[in-house]
Design a protein around this motif. Structure first.
Motif, PDB file in Angstrom:
ATOM      1  N   LYS A 128      16.603  30.509  20.277  1.00  0.00           N
ATOM      2  CA  LYS A 128      16.696  30.969  18.886  1.00  0.00           C
ATOM      3  C   LYS A 128      18.061  30.619  18.289  1.00  0.00           C
ATOM      4  N   THR A 129      19.119  30.749  19.096  1.00  0.00           N
ATOM      5  CA  THR A 129      20.463  30.408  18.622  1.00  0.00           C
ATOM      6  C   THR A 129      20.562  28.921  18.333  1.00  0.00           C
ATOM      7  N   SER A 160      18.818  28.178  15.161  1.00  0.00           N
ATOM      8  CA  SER A 160      19.644  28.587  14.012  1.00  0.00           C
ATOM      9  C   SER A 160      20.705  27.539  13.725  1.00  0.00           C
ATOM     10  N   HIS A 212      19.088  24.581  12.063  1.00  0.00           N
ATOM     11  CA  HIS A 212      18.842  24.830  10.641  1.00  0.00           C
ATOM     12  C   HIS A 212      20.130  24.756   9.834  1.00  0.00           C
ATOM     13  N   LEU A 213      21.243  25.154  10.419  1.00  0.00           N
ATOM     14  CA  LEU A 213      22.536  25.010   9.754  1.00  0.00           C
ATOM     15  C   LEU A 213      22.868  23.526   9.555  1.00  0.00           C
ATOM     16  N   SER A 240      20.038  18.237  16.021  1.00  0.00           N
ATOM     17  CA  SER A 240      19.134  19.186  15.382  1.00  0.00           C
ATOM     18  C   SER A 240      17.684  18.816  15.653  1.00  0.00           C
ATOM     19  N   LYS A 285      14.820  21.015  17.622  1.00  0.00           N
ATOM     20  CA  LYS A 285      13.548  21.371  16.977  1.00  0.00           C
ATOM     21  C   LYS A 285      12.354  20.856  17.768  1.00  0.00           C
ATOM     22  N   HIS A 313       9.120  26.962  17.921  1.00  0.00           N
ATOM     23  CA  HIS A 313       9.461  26.510  16.576  1.00  0.00           C
ATOM     24  C   HIS A 313       8.316  25.697  16.007  1.00  0.00           C
TER      25      HIS A 313
END
Length: 179
Positions: free
Chosen positions: A2-3, A6, A9-10, A155, A159, A168
């Motif tokens: 999850k981190t 995140s 997504h950043l 990223s 994902k 995800h």
């Protein structure tokens, strides 16, 4: 996981902002190009600085927009093998390409372009053309753009691993069956 998602997504958010700058660079380059042509052909006025700023803006468009192209999955890909797979097979091919091609090449490009930027910045190198511009802003586009693509590659890896682990949901083409 999850981190990491995140963080992914950043990175996506940051690249969205740079993509907006790339879009405006295109618009500005077109306006400057049209204005320069009008001045040159109507009033016989021209400046090397105006010509150079056009290619500076084009460099910004390409280098700042490349990561966004990867993010929205519109990059160039050879579909000969890729198109034979659906879902998980395509994700695994993407992961292979990202890990073994994209990341190493971007790291190498950063390694070679960053010292060039530092050298032109420290020396305040100027264009050889009369009325030309400083070179470091356009040279900065290389390490910055390659870094953005490298980050976007990370990223995309996160994902895709998240998708494989069912953590995800990617809003990409993987959910569609081949037709």
């Amino acid at each position: 996981m999850k981190t990491l998602l995140s963080l992914a997504h950043l990175i996506d958010w940051v690249n969205d902002r740079f993509a907006t700058l790339a879009k405006w660079a295109v618009v500005l380059a077109c306006v400057i190009s049209a204005g320069n042509a009008i001045l040159r052909y109507s009033f016989d006025l021209s400046s090397n600085a105006w010509l150079e700023i056009q290619w500076y803006l084009f460099a910004a468009c390409v280098m700042l927009g490349a990561a966004q192209v990867l993010r929205v999955n519109e990059h160039v890909r050879v579909d000969v093998i890729y198109g034979q797979f659906a879902g998980r097979g395509q994700v695994w091919i993407d992961l292979f390409g990202l890990v073994f091609f994209l990341l190493p090449v971007m790291a190498l490009m950063i390694y070679y372009s960053a010292p060039l930027f530092v050298r032109t910045f420290v020396s305040q190198e100027m264009s050889n053309n009369a009325g030309g511009l400083m070179r470091w802003p356009v040279i900065l586009m290389m390490p910055l753009g390659f870094t953005l693509v490298l980050l976007q590659g990370l990223s995309e890896i996160v994902k895709r691993i998240g998708w494989l682990m069912h953590v995800h949901e990617m809003d990409l083409h993987y959910e569609r069956p081949l037709q």
